[in-house]
Design a protein around this motif. Structure first.
Motif, PDB file in Angstrom:
ATOM      1  N   UNK A 178      19.647 -17.567 -16.521  1.00 17.22           N
ATOM      2  CA  UNK A 178      19.872 -16.225 -15.765  1.00 17.22           C
ATOM      3  C   UNK A 178      20.997 -15.578 -16.189  1.00 17.22           C
ATOM      4  N   UNK A 179      21.046 -14.148 -16.383  1.00 19.06           N
ATOM      5  CA  UNK A 179      22.124 -13.357 -17.041  1.00 19.06           C
ATOM      6  C   UNK A 179      22.770 -12.803 -15.752  1.00 19.06           C
ATOM      7  N   UNK A 180      24.201 -13.036 -15.715  1.00 15.64           N
ATOM      8  CA  UNK A 180      24.867 -12.154 -14.953  1.00 15.64           C
ATOM      9  C   UNK A 180      25.282 -10.847 -15.338  1.00 15.64           C
ATOM     10  N   UNK A 181      24.651  -9.823 -14.103  1.00 15.16           N
ATOM     11  CA  UNK A 181      24.799  -8.507 -14.601  1.00 15.16           C
ATOM     12  C   UNK A 181      26.151  -7.815 -14.307  1.00 15.16           C
ATOM     13  N   UNK A 182      26.979  -8.620 -13.566  1.00 22.97           N
ATOM     14  CA  UNK A 182      28.193  -8.167 -13.112  1.00 22.97           C
ATOM     15  C   UNK A 182      28.145  -7.110 -12.015  1.00 22.97           C
ATOM     16  N   UNK A 183      29.256  -6.557 -11.559  1.00 24.99           N
ATOM     17  CA  UNK A 183      29.690  -5.600 -10.562  1.00 24.99           C
ATOM     18  C   UNK A 183      29.642  -4.076 -11.069  1.00 24.99           C
ATOM     19  N   UNK A 184      28.694  -3.325 -10.166  1.00 24.19           N
ATOM     20  CA  UNK A 184      28.563  -1.962 -10.561  1.00 24.19           C
ATOM     21  C   UNK A 184      29.609  -1.362  -9.293  1.00 24.19           C
ATOM     22  N   UNK A 185      30.384  -0.351  -9.913  1.00 25.20           N
ATOM     23  CA  UNK A 185      31.234   0.546  -9.036  1.00 25.20           C
ATOM     24  C   UNK A 185      30.549   1.816  -8.964  1.00 25.20           C
ATOM     25  N   UNK A 186      30.445   2.466  -7.690  1.00 25.34           N
ATOM     26  CA  UNK A 186      29.972   3.651  -7.339  1.00 25.34           C
ATOM     27  C   UNK A 186      30.887   4.444  -6.524  1.00 25.34           C
ATOM     28  N   UNK A 187      31.015   5.492  -6.874  1.00 21.12           N
ATOM     29  CA  UNK A 187      31.967   6.426  -6.333  1.00 21.12           C
ATOM     30  C   UNK A 187      31.394   7.910  -6.124  1.00 21.12           C
ATOM     31  N   UNK A 188      31.391   8.436  -4.742  1.00 22.42           N
ATOM     32  CA  UNK A 188      30.890   9.766  -4.385  1.00 22.42           C
ATOM     33  C   UNK A 188      32.005  10.265  -3.312  1.00 22.42           C
ATOM     34  N   UNK A 189      31.476  11.426  -2.700  1.00 20.40           N
ATOM     35  CA  UNK A 189      32.525  12.029  -1.947  1.00 20.40           C
ATOM     36  C   UNK A 189      32.936  11.041  -0.378  1.00 20.40           C
ATOM     37  N   UNK A 190      32.164  10.028  -0.323  1.00 22.69           N
ATOM     38  CA  UNK A 190      32.412   9.146   0.825  1.00 22.69           C
ATOM     39  C   UNK A 190      33.305   8.061   0.539  1.00 22.69           C
ATOM     40  N   UNK A 191      33.720   8.091  -0.749  1.00 23.48           N
ATOM     41  CA  UNK A 191      34.591   7.209  -1.126  1.00 23.48           C
ATOM     42  C   UNK A 191      33.832   6.166  -2.478  1.00 23.48           C
ATOM     43  N   UNK A 192      34.450   4.900  -2.569  1.00 20.03           N
ATOM     44  CA  UNK A 192      34.095   4.039  -3.734  1.00 20.03           C
ATOM     45  C   UNK A 192      33.390   2.696  -3.096  1.00 20.03           C
ATOM     46  N   UNK A 193      32.347   2.269  -3.732  1.00 18.81           N
ATOM     47  CA  UNK A 193      31.464   1.075  -3.335  1.00 18.81           C
ATOM     48  C   UNK A 193      31.163   0.237  -4.454  1.00 18.81           C
ATOM     49  N   UNK A 194      31.182  -1.029  -4.153  1.00 18.45           N
ATOM     50  CA  UNK A 194      30.885  -2.029  -5.223  1.00 18.45           C
ATOM     51  C   UNK A 194      29.678  -2.778  -4.693  1.00 18.45           C
ATOM     52  N   UNK A 195      28.688  -3.105  -6.018  1.00 18.31           N
ATOM     53  CA  UNK A 195      27.543  -3.735  -5.567  1.00 18.31           C
ATOM     54  C   UNK A 195      27.514  -4.915  -6.663  1.00 18.31           C
ATOM     55  N   UNK A 196      27.162  -6.144  -6.463  1.00 20.78           N
ATOM     56  CA  UNK A 196      27.095  -7.191  -7.164  1.00 20.78           C
ATOM     57  C   UNK A 196      25.717  -7.144  -7.589  1.00 20.78           C
ATOM     58  N   UNK A 197      25.236  -6.971  -8.754  1.00 15.80           N
ATOM     59  CA  UNK A 197      24.021  -6.683  -9.505  1.00 15.80           C
ATOM     60  C   UNK A 197      23.153  -8.170  -9.355  1.00 15.80           C
ATOM     61  N   UNK A 198      22.044  -8.186  -9.023  1.00 17.23           N
ATOM     62  CA  UNK A 198      21.204  -9.449  -9.167  1.00 17.23           C
ATOM     63  C   UNK A 198      21.101 -10.012 -10.585  1.00 17.23           C
ATOM     64  N   UNK A 199      21.014 -11.170 -10.729  1.00 18.32           N
ATOM     65  CA  UNK A 199      20.957 -11.902 -11.939  1.00 18.32           C
ATOM     66  C   UNK A 199      19.514 -11.681 -12.284  1.00 18.32           C
TER      67      UNK A 199
END
Length: 395
Positions: free
Chosen positions: A338-359
């Motif tokens: 399984x490949x680790x896809x890492x963490x994605x950062x998302x930013x909009x007007x409401x602020x910043x969010x982090x998402x752990x992407x599924x392997x």
């Protein structure tokens, strides 16, 4: 009259087995399981005997049915390859993985279609060139047969004794052969128990093939030795826990004279050999013909090292895995990558969010050598590069 004779014959048999029988109008010490039916010239078995006979017939039938359903359940979900043949003749150069892939979409389910029990899976599965693998699609089941003229014939298990014939290996031997007998992983205890080269002939710094070396702690009764050097520590990529030391294989040597120190001749040298290098007894070569199969329990680990020190590799390359005998890993296990896809950062007007992407599952590795906390496997399937830190799990 014929019925009477047949029943009377059974009565004699029962009597000889210890039952009792009736003679004339008197009861003898022999019990009669037969009685008159009321029809002249005919005799029928008693109700008790009929029940016993029925049990003897029905019980084996029920056992057979249960066995059939159990076997069907074991093979349930096994998918045949799209172009699976009805039979295949094994040729030199085949592997168990390759043959399994001809019949199954999931080669690691090989033991299920052969109806192996748990102990059989842990032993080499010997198939030889010239034998014919027969497919019964009703199971599906696989059996070994032979070709007779233009048709295939099933065989019962037998010892294959053709001189000079080697069984089919699990995976390509030319790739894994150097890893099957050489010291790969050493821990503190093994290093402490190793023999040590203390001197070279004529005080040379390094020696090679044909040279003489002297060593201490050389075990009695062992003449063939492998020379190694602890090369680097292997750590879990996430926890950084020390799992063991990967040994650098240097060559082999043979005892020529016992003493303190013992004299040895270097038989072959892959690298320069010098004072301080360590030795362990040579391991005899063995046939690696283990059926590919999935672990029974969950396995969690990561790719901790790639042979030759690179950070990425691909199909038919050797990797070290951070799971070994202590985690239930054994030779022949097939593990999913399984490949680790890492963490994605998302930013909009409401602020910043982090998402752990599924392997993402992207490949398979075949385990061929196992140590306490580390095992070595060959990459069999992959749709991308294999990287250190990728996860391994039960497929």
């Amino acid at each position: 009259m014929q019925n009477f004779k047949r029943f009377d014959m059974h009565a004699h048999v029962l009597c000889r087995a210890g039952f009792r029988r009736r003679w004339g109008g008197l009861r003898s010490p022999c019990f009669d399981p037969w009685r008159q039916s009321g029809v002249p010239g005919r005799r029928e078995p008693s109700r008790t005997y009929r029940k016993r006979a029925m049990i003897r017939i029905i019980f084996p039938l029920l056992v057979s049915i249960a066995t059939l359903f159990a076997g069907a359940a074991a093979a349930q979900g096994v998918q045949l390859a799209d172009d699976a043949p009805d039979s295949y003749t094994v040729v030199k150069g085949d592997t168990l993985w390759g043959i399994s892939g001809r019949f199954l979409k999931q080669p690691w389910r090989w033991p299920e279609v052969w109806r192996f029990n748990r102990d059989q899976i842990r032993n080499p599965h010997l198939i030889y060139p010239g034998q014919v693998i027969l497919l019964d699609r009703s199971g599906p089941w696989l059996t070994v047969g032979r070709r007779v003229g233009s048709r295939d014939e099933k065989l019962f298990p037998q010892v294959y004794s053709e001189s000079g014939t080697q069984p089919v290996p699990s995976i390509p031997l030319h790739v894994i052969d150097p890893f099957l007998t050489r010291p790969l992983i050493v821990d503190g205890a093994r290093i402490a128990n190793s023999a040590t080269i203390v001197a070279t002939e004529t005080s040379r710094v390094y020696t090679g093939t044909g040279d003489t070396v002297f060593a201490k702690n050389v075990r009695e009764g062992v003449d063939s030795w492998q020379i190694y050097r602890p090369a680097r520590a292997l750590h879990d990529p996430v926890t950084q826990e020390l799992l063991g030391y990967e040994a650098e294989y240097l060559g082999s040597a043979r005892v020529t004279e016992r003493g303190n120190p013992t004299t040895l001749e270097i038989l072959n040298a892959n690298e320069e050999i010098g004072v301080g290098d360590l030795m362990v007894p040579s391991e005899p070569p063995s046939v690696f013909s283990y059926a590919p199969h999935a672990p029974e329990q969950a396995v969690e680990g990561r790719v901790v090292s790639i042979y030759r020190g690179v950070t990425e590799t691909g199909r038919l390359h050797v990797v070290a895995l951070g799971a070994g005998a202590q985690q239930g890993v054994e030779r022949g296990h097939v593990l999913a990558l399984y490949r680790n896809r890492g963490v994605a950062e998302y930013k909009d007007d409401q602020g910043r969010e982090s998402f752990q992407l599924p392997e993402k599952r992207y490949g398979l590795v075949f385990v061929f050598r196992v140590f306490d906390r580390i095992s070595y496997g060959l990459i069999m399937e992959t749709d991308g590069q294999v990287s250190i830190g990728d996860s391994i799990r039960k497929p």
